[in-house]
Design a protein around this motif. Structure first.
Motif, PDB file in Angstrom:
ATOM      1  N   LEU A 165      15.468   2.164  -6.024  1.00 57.26           N
ATOM      2  CA  LEU A 165      16.425   2.009  -5.940  1.00 57.26           C
ATOM      3  C   LEU A 165      16.060   1.659  -4.431  1.00 57.26           C
ATOM      4  CD1 LEU A 165      17.639   5.236  -6.761  1.00 57.26           C
ATOM      5  CD2 LEU A 165      18.463   3.877  -7.441  1.00 57.26           C
ATOM      6  N   LEU A 166      15.439   1.095  -4.011  1.00 57.84           N
ATOM      7  CA  LEU A 166      15.065   0.383  -2.489  1.00 57.84           C
ATOM      8  C   LEU A 166      14.207  -0.715  -2.612  1.00 57.84           C
ATOM      9  CD1 LEU A 166      15.972   1.845   0.306  1.00 57.84           C
ATOM     10  CD2 LEU A 166      15.657   3.570  -1.361  1.00 57.84           C
ATOM     11  N   TRP A 167      14.102  -0.903  -3.635  1.00 60.49           N
ATOM     12  CA  TRP A 167      13.560  -1.882  -4.169  1.00 60.49           C
ATOM     13  C   TRP A 167      14.929  -2.649  -4.424  1.00 60.49           C
ATOM     14  CZ3 TRP A 167       8.299  -3.547  -5.576  1.00 60.49           C
ATOM     15  CH2 TRP A 167       8.512  -4.909  -5.841  1.00 60.49           C
ATOM     16  N   VAL A 168      15.552  -2.712  -5.329  1.00 59.69           N
ATOM     17  CA  VAL A 168      16.997  -3.169  -6.029  1.00 59.69           C
ATOM     18  C   VAL A 168      18.185  -3.743  -4.448  1.00 59.69           C
ATOM     19  CG1 VAL A 168      18.599  -3.035  -7.718  1.00 59.69           C
ATOM     20  CG2 VAL A 168      16.416  -2.067  -7.993  1.00 59.69           C
ATOM     21  N   LYS A 183      10.295   6.817   9.174  1.00 59.12           N
ATOM     22  CA  LYS A 183      11.266   6.303  10.833  1.00 59.12           C
ATOM     23  C   LYS A 183      12.268   4.926  10.944  1.00 59.12           C
ATOM     24  CE  LYS A 183       9.784   6.687  14.731  1.00 59.12           C
ATOM     25  NZ  LYS A 183       7.789   6.566  15.531  1.00 59.12           N
ATOM     26  N   ILE A 184      11.575   3.521   9.826  1.00 53.81           N
ATOM     27  CA  ILE A 184      12.241   2.121   9.855  1.00 53.81           C
ATOM     28  C   ILE A 184      13.498   3.183   8.625  1.00 53.81           C
ATOM     29  CG2 ILE A 184      12.042   0.360   9.213  1.00 53.81           C
ATOM     30  CD1 ILE A 184       9.518  -0.224  10.075  1.00 53.81           C
ATOM     31  N   SER A 237      18.354  -6.597   6.395  1.00 53.21           N
ATOM     32  CA  SER A 237      18.067  -7.216   5.309  1.00 53.21           C
ATOM     33  C   SER A 237      16.186  -7.035   5.641  1.00 53.21           C
ATOM     34  CB  SER A 237      18.365  -9.088   5.260  1.00 53.21           C
ATOM     35  OG  SER A 237      17.961  -9.984   3.855  1.00 53.21           O
ATOM     36  N   LEU A 238      16.031  -8.249   7.080  1.00 47.29           N
ATOM     37  CA  LEU A 238      14.784  -8.095   8.142  1.00 47.29           C
ATOM     38  C   LEU A 238      13.642  -6.655   7.518  1.00 47.29           C
ATOM     39  CD1 LEU A 238      15.172 -10.326  10.604  1.00 47.29           C
ATOM     40  CD2 LEU A 238      14.333 -10.819   8.628  1.00 47.29           C
ATOM     41  N   ASN A 251      10.401  -2.984   5.627  1.00 46.66           N
ATOM     42  CA  ASN A 251      10.390  -1.137   5.262  1.00 46.66           C
ATOM     43  C   ASN A 251      10.191  -1.135   3.776  1.00 46.66           C
ATOM     44  OD1 ASN A 251      10.019   1.290   6.614  1.00 46.66           O
ATOM     45  ND2 ASN A 251      12.667   1.681   5.024  1.00 46.66           N
ATOM     46  N   ILE A 252       9.825  -2.223   2.886  1.00 50.14           N
ATOM     47  CA  ILE A 252       9.769  -1.765   1.591  1.00 50.14           C
ATOM     48  C   ILE A 252       8.149  -2.848   1.264  1.00 50.14           C
ATOM     49  CG2 ILE A 252       9.437  -3.225  -0.771  1.00 50.14           C
ATOM     50  CD1 ILE A 252      11.942  -4.030  -0.419  1.00 50.14           C
ATOM     51  N   TYR A 253       7.530  -3.310   2.048  1.00 44.29           N
ATOM     52  CA  TYR A 253       6.414  -3.355   2.633  1.00 44.29           C
ATOM     53  C   TYR A 253       5.817  -2.008   2.995  1.00 44.29           C
ATOM     54  CZ  TYR A 253       6.078  -8.305   1.892  1.00 44.29           C
ATOM     55  OH  TYR A 253       5.997  -9.685   0.831  1.00 44.29           O
TER      56      TYR A 253
END
Length: 238
Positions: free
Chosen positions: A53-56, A120-121, A162-163, A168-170
């Motif tokens: 969900l967060l990746w998409v 946290k992010i 966006s940044l 946060n995905i990484y």
């Protein structure tokens, strides 16, 4: 307008406080757990859904929506401009809904001790993304006094979302690796390739019109010969 701004600022401040919360304070609220503990298949599937969900939403729809609205700046056709605007709005709305679903899933099922950067992010990101959505809804009319301030705030928050989402995905992939000891190399390469392609296309479309004009002489603009051409023309003179 003022009634809406108070809860909005409260959400923003709360998300920033959670982002700055020291790990020692947040981790003291929950008993320590092994970073490489075995997870049940149910929990592992929930983490997979959360990551998808967060990746998409943050890793695809949000940057693509920014790319679409950026491309619309050079569009002169009214019909295509409206299509791009609605594509931008739809992509950002879907990103907001999917990110919210991922947040609800994590709150209900995960051990949220907020003792790592990913959590946290994430809290800060959820607050900012809803603030960005409210600002988008409260858009003033073009030509009004507050339009410039609104545009700047919308642009800054959109870029920040966006940044932070990509970052946060990484951190999420890294947290997954620490929890399960599973390799994340393939997923990191895939995500980095996707983001690199989006960034490349973003930079390319900004210079595409300029590149197309390089081989065209516009109007009465004189052709400027290179140094070699000048030498040849002088040698041809009697």
């Amino acid at each position: 307008m003022q009634v809406v701004q108070k809860p909005v600022s409260s959400i923003f401040c709360a998300s920033i406080i959670m982002f700055l919360l020291p790990p020692s304070l947040s981790s003291s609220l929950q008993p320590e757990q092994s970073s490489t503990q075995k997870m049940s298949p149910k929990l592992l599937s929930q983490i997979t859904v959360h990551a998808f969900l967060l990746w998409v939403s943050m890793g695809f729809l949000m940057p693509v929506g920014i790319l679409i609205i950026r491309m619309s700046n050079r569009e002169e056709c009214g019909r295509r401009l409206r299509i791009m605007y609605y594509a931008h709005a739809i992509s950002q709305t879907l990103a907001l809904l999917l990110a919210t679903a991922g947040a609800v899933l994590s709150i209900k099922n995960f051990n949220n001790t907020f003792n790592n950067h990913h959590q946290k992010i994430g809290v800060a990101l959820y607050g900012i993304i809803w603030l960005q959505a409210l600002i988008g809804i409260l858009r003033p009319q073009r030509g009004s006094k507050g339009r410039s301030v609104w545009f700047f705030a919308h642009w800054v928050l959109g870029t920040a979302v966006s940044l932070l989402g990509i970052l946060n995905i990484y951190t999420g992939l890294q947290a997954y690796h620490q929890k399960t000891s599973r390799s994340i190399r393939l997923w990191t390469i895939i995500f980095t390739t996707e983001i690199s392609f989006i960034v490349f296309f973003y930079l390319l479309q900004d210079k595409w019109v300029y590149m197309q004009k390089q081989g065209v002489i516009l109007g009465n603009e004189p052709r400027r010969p290179h140094g070699h051409d000048k030498e040849v023309s002088q040698q041809d003179k009697p």
